[in-house]
Design a protein around this motif. Structure first.
Motif, PDB file in Angstrom:
ATOM      1  N   ALA A  94       0.826  -1.214   0.000  1.00  0.00           N
ATOM      2  CA  ALA A  94       0.000   0.000   0.000  1.00  0.00           C
ATOM      3  C   ALA A  94       0.858   1.262   0.000  1.00  0.00           C
ATOM      4  CB  ALA A  94      -0.927  -0.006   1.211  1.00  0.00           C
ATOM      5  N   ALA A  95       2.023   1.183   0.619  1.00  0.00           N
ATOM      6  CA  ALA A  95       2.896   2.354   0.715  1.00  0.00           C
ATOM      7  C   ALA A  95       3.522   2.715  -0.628  1.00  0.00           C
ATOM      8  CB  ALA A  95       3.995   2.101   1.748  1.00  0.00           C
ATOM      9  N   ASN A  96       3.654   1.747  -1.523  1.00  0.00           N
ATOM     10  CA  ASN A  96       4.261   1.983  -2.847  1.00  0.00           C
ATOM     11  C   ASN A  96       3.665   0.967  -3.821  1.00  0.00           C
ATOM     12  OD1 ASN A  96       5.916   2.538  -5.050  1.00  0.00           O
ATOM     13  ND2 ASN A  96       7.760   2.785  -3.803  1.00  0.00           N
ATOM     14  N   PRO A  97       2.439   1.192  -4.259  1.00  0.00           N
ATOM     15  CA  PRO A  97       1.688   0.169  -4.990  1.00  0.00           C
ATOM     16  C   PRO A  97       2.311  -0.266  -6.311  1.00  0.00           C
ATOM     17  CG  PRO A  97       0.238   1.934  -4.233  1.00  0.00           C
ATOM     18  CD  PRO A  97       1.635   2.409  -4.022  1.00  0.00           C
ATOM     19  N   ASN A  98       3.023   0.611  -6.983  1.00  0.00           N
ATOM     20  CA  ASN A  98       3.545   0.291  -8.309  1.00  0.00           C
ATOM     21  C   ASN A  98       4.963  -0.275  -8.280  1.00  0.00           C
ATOM     22  OD1 ASN A  98       1.184   1.216  -9.633  1.00  0.00           O
ATOM     23  ND2 ASN A  98       1.892   3.338  -9.344  1.00  0.00           N
ATOM     24  N   ARG A  99       5.532  -0.385  -7.114  1.00  0.00           N
ATOM     25  CA  ARG A  99       6.913  -0.859  -6.995  1.00  0.00           C
ATOM     26  C   ARG A  99       6.988  -2.369  -7.222  1.00  0.00           C
ATOM     27  NH1 ARG A  99       9.046   0.302  -1.272  1.00  0.00           N
ATOM     28  NH2 ARG A  99       7.316  -1.124  -0.812  1.00  0.00           N
ATOM     29  N   LEU A 100       8.025  -2.793  -7.932  1.00  0.00           N
ATOM     30  CA  LEU A 100       8.417  -4.200  -7.989  1.00  0.00           C
ATOM     31  C   LEU A 100       9.716  -4.329  -7.203  1.00  0.00           C
ATOM     32  CD1 LEU A 100       7.901  -5.615 -11.607  1.00  0.00           C
ATOM     33  CD2 LEU A 100       6.823  -6.393  -9.507  1.00  0.00           C
ATOM     34  N   HIS A 101       9.671  -5.023  -6.106  1.00  0.00           N
ATOM     35  CA  HIS A 101      10.823  -5.093  -5.215  1.00  0.00           C
ATOM     36  C   HIS A 101      11.525  -6.437  -5.369  1.00  0.00           C
ATOM     37  CE1 HIS A 101      13.159  -5.343  -1.451  1.00  0.00           C
ATOM     38  NE2 HIS A 101      13.237  -4.038  -1.579  1.00  0.00           N
ATOM     39  N   PHE A 102      12.574  -6.464  -6.204  1.00  0.00           N
ATOM     40  CA  PHE A 102      13.357  -7.675  -6.414  1.00  0.00           C
ATOM     41  C   PHE A 102      14.735  -7.533  -5.777  1.00  0.00           C
ATOM     42  CE2 PHE A 102      10.154  -8.668  -9.588  1.00  0.00           C
ATOM     43  CZ  PHE A 102      10.059 -10.053  -9.466  1.00  0.00           C
ATOM     44  N   ALA A 103      14.738  -7.102  -4.524  1.00  0.00           N
ATOM     45  CA  ALA A 103      15.983  -6.973  -3.768  1.00  0.00           C
ATOM     46  C   ALA A 103      15.796  -7.496  -2.352  1.00  0.00           C
ATOM     47  CB  ALA A 103      16.454  -5.524  -3.740  1.00  0.00           C
ATOM     48  N   ALA A 104      15.063  -8.603  -2.243  1.00  0.00           N
ATOM     49  CA  ALA A 104      14.815  -9.166  -0.915  1.00  0.00           C
ATOM     50  C   ALA A 104      16.092  -9.643  -0.241  1.00  0.00           C
ATOM     51  CB  ALA A 104      13.827 -10.329  -1.033  1.00  0.00           C
ATOM     52  N   HIS A 105      17.128  -9.868  -1.039  1.00  0.00           N
ATOM     53  CA  HIS A 105      18.418 -10.287  -0.500  1.00  0.00           C
ATOM     54  C   HIS A 105      19.193  -9.101   0.075  1.00  0.00           C
ATOM     55  CE1 HIS A 105      19.073  -8.652  -4.445  1.00  0.00           C
ATOM     56  NE2 HIS A 105      20.341  -8.444  -4.118  1.00  0.00           N
ATOM     57  N   SER A 106      18.773  -7.903  -0.259  1.00  0.00           N
ATOM     58  CA  SER A 106      19.461  -6.700   0.195  1.00  0.00           C
ATOM     59  C   SER A 106      18.698  -6.059   1.349  1.00  0.00           C
ATOM     60  CB  SER A 106      19.600  -5.709  -0.969  1.00  0.00           C
ATOM     61  OG  SER A 106      20.290  -4.548  -0.562  1.00  0.00           O
ATOM     62  N   HIS A 107      17.475  -5.685   1.097  1.00  0.00           N
ATOM     63  CA  HIS A 107      16.587  -5.226   2.164  1.00  0.00           C
ATOM     64  C   HIS A 107      15.237  -5.880   1.939  1.00  0.00           C
ATOM     65  CE1 HIS A 107      14.643  -2.471   5.077  1.00  0.00           C
ATOM     66  NE2 HIS A 107      13.615  -2.630   4.262  1.00  0.00           N
ATOM     67  N   HIS A 108      14.883  -6.787   2.789  1.00  0.00           N
ATOM     68  CA  HIS A 108      13.619  -7.488   2.649  1.00  0.00           C
ATOM     69  C   HIS A 108      12.460  -6.572   3.042  1.00  0.00           C
ATOM     70  CE1 HIS A 108      10.698 -10.744   2.808  1.00  0.00           C
ATOM     71  NE2 HIS A 108      11.624 -11.575   2.367  1.00  0.00           N
ATOM     72  N   LEU A 109      11.418  -6.563   2.219  1.00  0.00           N
ATOM     73  CA  LEU A 109      10.231  -5.809   2.619  1.00  0.00           C
ATOM     74  C   LEU A 109       9.724  -6.318   3.966  1.00  0.00           C
ATOM     75  CD1 LEU A 109       8.057  -5.474  -0.638  1.00  0.00           C
ATOM     76  CD2 LEU A 109       9.595  -3.780   0.397  1.00  0.00           C
TER      77      LEU A 109
END
Length: 373
Positions: free
Chosen positions: A12-27
């Motif tokens: 909800a905080a950033n609806p259009n984001r695709l976050h493919f860095a879970a190895h760096s900073h996990h949501l």
């Protein structure tokens, strides 16, 4: 099955984001937010007395979760700190040799490498970096006081082979073996029980434990470094009534503690662990989900001009794919401009997968890459 609902606040905080860095900073999952608020509530309600709860049930619960994950026989060997660098400093302070001869891989994280380089300048250490696949053989020479290696190399995703053999070399009077498990903890099923009394293991909540920063931990084997010279008053929490001049230490992992810290990470960690258990998300289940997404992504060959440093096979795999190529930085920047979060280290683009991804997300990523000029 989708687990996106567990991360509703982040989406909800950033609806259009695709976050493919879970190895760096996990949501953060929603549970992490709830845990953070619980820390605030206790601070408001308990004030000075909050430490009785933090150093009691909150602390013990977190130790229990980690011991269960790593199959450690005794949760009391675990200490917490804001970052793993704190533990490195304390471990190094307890090695009496000068200079300290350190054997490590040539792929360690910046924090460790920078500190070793600086200590090398002062003459405090002599560092010998070797390729990961040569580490075990080199360690058998007996020429080192400290053997330090990552369970998973942060840049390439290479998984350390030979942890048990390294542990077999460890002795309380040296050498000591320290495993940096930051890219292994809760990314790989890890059983330390056969050699828990031989090695140090440290990691934290920032990545696959999904708990954010400030909640790192160390498993310290009994009999190793009983009185670290770099120390804080929390390391004597059981002995605060000692006469002046007597420097007491906790008999367990707490001997590696520093001083007053922000406890909110412990609350977040416990809340996330409770959530994962409630919905049945073990490390094995998450790894299986991630493996399917990685296989799908690689199968589409979306980056034909780059080299995959950690190819997929039947063995356990890092939670990220590491692609090497001259265009890594520019590709990362272009993806960032499109609100797609990846991670770049020099000429290596890292793409991390998580439980909050599904095939549709992977297809979106592939489509954006395919349509880049």
């Amino acid at each position: 099955m989708s687990w996106k609902s567990l991360f509703s606040k982040a989406f909800a905080a950033n609806p259009n984001r695709l976050h493919f860095a879970a190895h760096s900073h996990h949501l953060w999952p929603d549970a992490a937010y709830s845990g953070h608020m619980a820390a605030c509530d206790d601070a408001m309600a308990l004030a000075d007395h909050k430490w009785d709860k933090i150093m009691g049930p909150v602390w013990s619960e977190a130790q229990g979760h980690i011991a269960a994950e790593l199959k450690l026989p005794d949760p009391q060997t675990i200490a917490f700190a804001p970052n793993t660098h704190d533990f490195l400093i304390r471990i190094m302070s307890a090695i009496p040799a000068h200079p300290v001869r350190v054997l490590t891989t040539d792929g360690e994280f910046h924090s460790f490498r920078r500190q070793m380089d600086r200590w090398s300048e002062t003459g405090k250490v002599i560092v010998e970096p070797v390729a990961a696949d040569a580490l075990v053989e080199k360690a058998q020479t007996g020429d080192h006081h400290l053997i330090f290696a990552s369970q998973v190399l942060f840049n390439s995703g290479t998984i350390l082979d030979g942890m048990e053999q390294l542990a077999g070399l460890a002795r309380p009077d040296g050498p000591w073996v320290v495993i940096d498990g930051y890219h292994g903890y809760m990314a790989l099923d890890t059983d330390l029980s056969p050699f828990a009394d031989m090695i140090f293991y440290m990691s934290g909540g920032y990545k696959y434990a999904m708990a954010g920063e400030g909640v790192c931990f160390l498993h310290a084997p009994p009999g190793y470094a009983p009185r670290p010279p770099v120390t804080g008053w929390y390391a004597a929490f059981d002995d605060l009534a000692l006469p002046p001049g007597e420097i007491g230490y906790a008999p367990d992992g707490r001997r590696f503690l520093g001083s007053t810290f922000d406890p909110s990470g412990l609350y977040r960690f416990n809340a996330v662990q409770a959530m994962l258990r409630k919905v049945g998300l073990s490390t094995a289940v998450i790894s299986e989900h991630v493996a399917k997404l990685q296989t799908y992504f690689v199968g589409q060959d979306p980056l034909p001009n780059m080299v995959l440093l950690n190819p997929l096979d039947e063995n356990p795999h890092a939670r990220f794919l590491a692609y090497k190529g001259q265009n890594a930085a520019s590709l990362h920047a272009s993806l960032t401009d499109r609100n797609i979060v990846t991670d770049v280290r020099g000429d290596v683009l890292r793409i991390g997968f998580a439980i909050y991804h599904d095939i549709d997300d992977v297809d979106r990523l592939i489509a954006v890459i395919a349509n880049m000029p």
